[in-house]
Design an enzyme around this catalytic site. Structure first.
Site, PDB file in Angstrom:
ATOM      1  N   SER A 141       0.841  -1.190   0.000  1.00 48.30           N
ATOM      2  CA  SER A 141       0.000   0.000   0.000  1.00 48.30           C
ATOM      3  C   SER A 141       0.878   1.241   0.000  1.00 48.30           C
ATOM      4  CB  SER A 141      -0.895  -0.008   1.244  1.00 48.30           C
ATOM      5  OG  SER A 141      -1.456   1.268   1.477  1.00 48.30           O
ATOM      6  N   TYR A 149      -3.221   9.261   7.764  1.00 49.25           N
ATOM      7  CA  TYR A 149      -3.912   9.692   8.974  1.00 49.25           C
ATOM      8  C   TYR A 149      -4.930   8.631   9.379  1.00 49.25           C
ATOM      9  CZ  TYR A 149      -6.965  12.472  12.014  1.00 49.25           C
ATOM     10  OH  TYR A 149      -7.706  12.927  13.074  1.00 49.25           O
ATOM     11  N   LYS A 158       2.474  -2.504   6.913  1.00 51.32           N
ATOM     12  CA  LYS A 158       2.837  -2.560   5.497  1.00 51.32           C
ATOM     13  C   LYS A 158       4.307  -2.205   5.299  1.00 51.32           C
ATOM     14  CE  LYS A 158      -1.071  -3.709   3.488  1.00 51.32           C
ATOM     15  NZ  LYS A 158      -1.202  -4.984   2.747  1.00 51.32           N
TER      16      LYS A 158
END
Length: 218
Positions: A141, A149, A158
């Site tokens: 990602s 946020y 990740k």
């Protein structure tokens, strides 16, 4: 066909990006093993679509947040054909919420799914595969490089998974096994379609790193 005769396991492939990867692999000649957390019906629908198009598809089921499933699904996938050439670690998600509102259970779920499961499944793939051109692909990602946020745990998981894949690439390289990461931008799948937050994400974020991937909207 590019992947003729290859055997590929794609985690989280009963829907969305994972399902699209599985269908493309099958179209390119791979024997595909789909994975679902628990919804076998949805995985069967993807498998039927692949078979109707002339491809081969099998299914494994397992909750990747559990301790045993990440290893077991790789073993089960290997057992279908006595081989495994490609592992795509696509399953992921959760981890939303502000830091001060985090609970241990929520943190564990996010870390187990997005990091520990990647490590355990990749390790078992390395033990089992006898492929002369093995492949491990992590679907990551943009949050790994650009923490979002309200997604601190997911961003951390990740980022950790990407670091793990870079290290695995060094270890597996001498065996002609490559390990790479793909970080798609926001992708309009059925999982997020219709959610109100997608209309509020800044354009600069929704297109984040999208130019770096060959994946398209599915």
């Amino acid at each position: 066909m590019k992947l003729k005769g290859r055997v590929a396991l794609i985690t989280g492939s009963s829907r969305g990006i994972g399902a699209a990867i599985a269908k493309r692999f099958a179209a390119d000649g791979a024997k595909v093993i789909l994975h679902a957390n628990e919804n076998r019906d949805r995985a069967e629908s993807v498998a039927d679509s692949i078979r109707e198009s002339g491809g081969q598809a099998s299914i494994v089921i397992g909750d990747l947040t559990s301790e045993q499933a990440p290893t077991q699904i790789v073993r089960d996938a290997f057992a279908f054909h006595g081989a495994l050439d490609i592992l795509v670690c696509n399953a992921g998600g959760s981890g939303g919420g502000l830091i001060q509102n985090s609970t241990l259970d929520a943190l564990n779920k996010t870390l187990f799914l997005n990091l520990r499961a990647v490590m355990l499944s990749t390790a078992e793939f390395g033990r089992l595969t006898q492929s002369d051109c093995g492949r491990v692909v992590l679907i990551s990602s943009g949050a790994a490089a650009h923490p979002a946020y309200g997604a601190s745990a997911l961003s951390a998981a990740k980022a950790g998974a990407e670091a793990f894949i870079r290290s695995a690439a060094q270890e597996f390289g001498p065996r002609n096994i490559t390990c790479n990461t793909v970080a798609p931008g926001t992708t309009k799948t059925d999982r997020i379609a219709g959610q109100s937050w997608t209309d509020k994400v800044p354009v600069s974020y929704t297109h984040l790193r999208a130019h770096e991937t060959s994946l398209h909207l599915v």
